[in-house]
Design a protein around this motif. Structure first.
Motif, PDB file in Angstrom:
ATOM      1  N   LYS A   1       0.937  -1.434   0.078  1.00 14.13           N
ATOM      2  CA  LYS A   1      -0.020  -0.092   0.129  1.00 14.13           C
ATOM      3  C   LYS A   1       0.901   1.052   0.072  1.00 14.13           C
ATOM      4  O   LYS A   1       0.513   2.164   0.670  1.00 14.13           O
TER       5      LYS A   1
ATOM      6  N   GLY B   1      -9.292   4.736  -1.273  1.00 18.54           N
ATOM      7  CA  GLY B   1      -9.299   4.239   0.281  1.00 18.54           C
ATOM      8  C   GLY B   1      -8.594   3.209   0.478  1.00 18.54           C
ATOM      9  O   GLY B   1      -8.126   2.902   1.612  1.00 18.54           O
ATOM     10  N   SER B   2      -8.552   2.271  -0.555  1.00 16.82           N
ATOM     11  CA  SER B   2      -7.889   0.793  -0.138  1.00 16.82           C
ATOM     12  C   SER B   2      -7.259   0.303  -1.508  1.00 16.82           C
ATOM     13  O   SER B   2      -7.690   0.565  -2.615  1.00 16.82           O
TER      14      SER B   2
ATOM     15  N   SER C   1      -7.824  -2.336  -2.323  1.00 12.39           N
ATOM     16  CA  SER C   1      -8.879  -3.438  -3.118  1.00 12.39           C
ATOM     17  C   SER C   1      -9.782  -2.618  -4.013  1.00 12.39           C
ATOM     18  O   SER C   1     -10.627  -3.039  -4.837  1.00 12.39           O
ATOM     19  N   ASP C   2      -9.763  -1.267  -3.943  1.00 11.43           N
ATOM     20  CA  ASP C   2     -10.407  -0.061  -5.108  1.00 11.43           C
ATOM     21  C   ASP C   2      -9.731  -0.162  -6.278  1.00 11.43           C
ATOM     22  O   ASP C   2     -10.344   0.098  -7.406  1.00 11.43           O
TER      23      ASP C   2
ATOM     24  N   ARG D   1      -8.138   5.477   7.832  1.00 10.40           N
ATOM     25  CA  ARG D   1      -7.102   4.591   8.279  1.00 10.40           C
ATOM     26  C   ARG D   1      -5.778   5.581   8.152  1.00 10.40           C
ATOM     27  O   ARG D   1      -4.917   5.270   9.195  1.00 10.40           O
TER      28      ARG D   1
ATOM     29  N   ALA E   1     -11.817   7.997  -4.438  1.00  9.51           N
ATOM     30  CA  ALA E   1     -12.856   6.854  -4.708  1.00  9.51           C
ATOM     31  C   ALA E   1     -12.767   5.989  -3.532  1.00  9.51           C
ATOM     32  O   ALA E   1     -11.651   5.749  -2.694  1.00  9.51           O
ATOM     33  N   ALA E   2     -13.903   5.494  -2.973  1.00 10.74           N
ATOM     34  CA  ALA E   2     -13.845   4.849  -1.582  1.00 10.74           C
ATOM     35  C   ALA E   2     -15.302   3.973  -1.476  1.00 10.74           C
ATOM     36  O   ALA E   2     -16.163   4.493  -2.230  1.00 10.74           O
ATOM     37  N   GLY E   3     -15.218   3.073  -0.631  1.00  5.77           N
ATOM     38  CA  GLY E   3     -16.481   2.328  -0.530  1.00  5.77           C
ATOM     39  C   GLY E   3     -17.076   2.193   1.011  1.00  5.77           C
ATOM     40  O   GLY E   3     -16.438   2.395   1.850  1.00  5.77           O
TER      41      GLY E   3
ATOM     42  N   MET F   1     -17.188   3.230  -4.799  1.00  7.57           N
ATOM     43  CA  MET F   1     -16.891   1.688  -5.048  1.00  7.57           C
ATOM     44  C   MET F   1     -18.168   0.916  -4.721  1.00  7.57           C
ATOM     45  O   MET F   1     -18.858   0.989  -3.640  1.00  7.57           O
TER      46      MET F   1
HETATM   47  C1  RP5 Z   1     -12.934   2.104   2.017  1.00 13.43           C
HETATM   48  O1  RP5 Z   1     -13.276   0.436   2.614  1.00 13.43           O
HETATM   49  C2  RP5 Z   1     -12.007   1.410   0.708  1.00 13.43           C
HETATM   50  O2  RP5 Z   1     -12.158   2.671  -0.133  1.00 13.43           O
HETATM   51  C3  RP5 Z   1     -12.795   0.324   0.258  1.00 13.43           C
HETATM   52  O3  RP5 Z   1     -13.512   0.424  -0.803  1.00 13.43           O
HETATM   53  C4  RP5 Z   1     -13.112  -0.269   1.526  1.00 13.43           C
HETATM   54  C5  RP5 Z   1     -12.890  -1.856   1.968  1.00 13.43           C
HETATM   55  O4  RP5 Z   1     -11.419  -1.358   1.980  1.00 13.43           O
HETATM   56  P1  RP5 Z   1     -10.828  -2.653   2.529  1.00 13.43           P
HETATM   57  O5  RP5 Z   1     -11.265  -3.058   3.718  1.00 13.43           O
HETATM   58  O6  RP5 Z   1     -10.760  -3.588   1.617  1.00 13.43           O
HETATM   59  O7  RP5 Z   1      -9.276  -2.125   2.747  1.00 13.43           O
HETATM   60  O8  RP5 Z   1     -12.291   2.565   3.019  1.00 13.43           O
END
Ligand code: RP5
Length: 184
Positions: free
Chosen positions: A4, A34-35, A37-38, A65, A88-90, A112
């Motif tokens: 990361k 945010g991650s 995973s995005d 985080r 971008a975030a989920g 996301m």
């Molecule tokens: C958000 O939480 C991120 O943008 C992502 O879409 C979601 C899950 O994050 P991870 O747990 O996969 O790191 O902050």
């Protein structure tokens, strides 16, 4: 586990943050997610900007985080030459809003697709900003990622005629494909 860390420019294969935390000063667009995973979704934004020849950086910065990094990135983005930020975030997707709180640059939000609520949570968290701090929110997932990049190009094109011309050509090619579609 995917790293990361590190900084990537013009559509590299992973979203990484640089050790110095200071991105390439020539980048016009910051694609912040945010991650890690995005990234599978947000690589589509990067690839679209690369297609238009727009210098950009892709970074993982989390509003929750790594809140101080989010603040540092956004509050110094303008002085470092960025003109647009894509956030971008989920889930509890506060990233774009937090970035927008620290800059007057245009911030484009991409919700996301989430596991629990299929992105509806991300959409509402990104789009429902209080009056005074705007985030221009795009569609959930890949279409939003691509459109955020196109929107960024459109903003940059206001002062760059060559980009405006590329957008006209992009639209023309798109229309041509529709006109040429034959249903079998
Ligand atoms: C958000 O939480 C991120 O943008 C992502 O879409 C979601 C899950 O994050 P991870 O747990 O996969 O790191 O902050």
């Amino acid at each position: 586990m995917a790293k990361k860390k590190g900084s990537s420019n013009s559509g590299s294969k992973s979203a990484q943050n640089s050790k110095s935390e200071i991105p390439n000063p020539k980048s016009l667009v910051g694609i912040i997610m945010g991650s890690q995973s995005d990234w599978d979704t947000m690589r589509n934004a990067s690839e679209t900007l690369t297609q238009f020849g727009v210098a950009h950086e892709c970074r993982v910065i989390s509003a929750h985080r790594s809140p101080s990094l989010a603040s540092e990135f956004a509050s110094t983005a303008e002085s470092r030459g960025f003109e647009v930020i894509i956030g971008a975030a989920g889930g509890a997707a506060h990233l774009a809003g937090v970035l927008a709180a620290h800059t007057t640059l245009p911030v484009l939000g991409v919700p996301m697709r989430s596991e629990a609520l299929n992105g509806l949570d991300s959409l509402l968290a990104t789009v429902q900003m209080p009056g005074g701090i705007p985030v221009a929110t795009l569609a959930i997932g890949k279409p939003g990622a691509v459109n955020a990049a196109l929107f960024a190009v459109s903003i940059l094109a206001n002062s760059r005629p060559e980009l405006r011309e590329k957008l006209h050509r992009f639209r023309a090619v798109q229309e041509e494909k529709i006109r040429a579609t034959v249903l079998v």
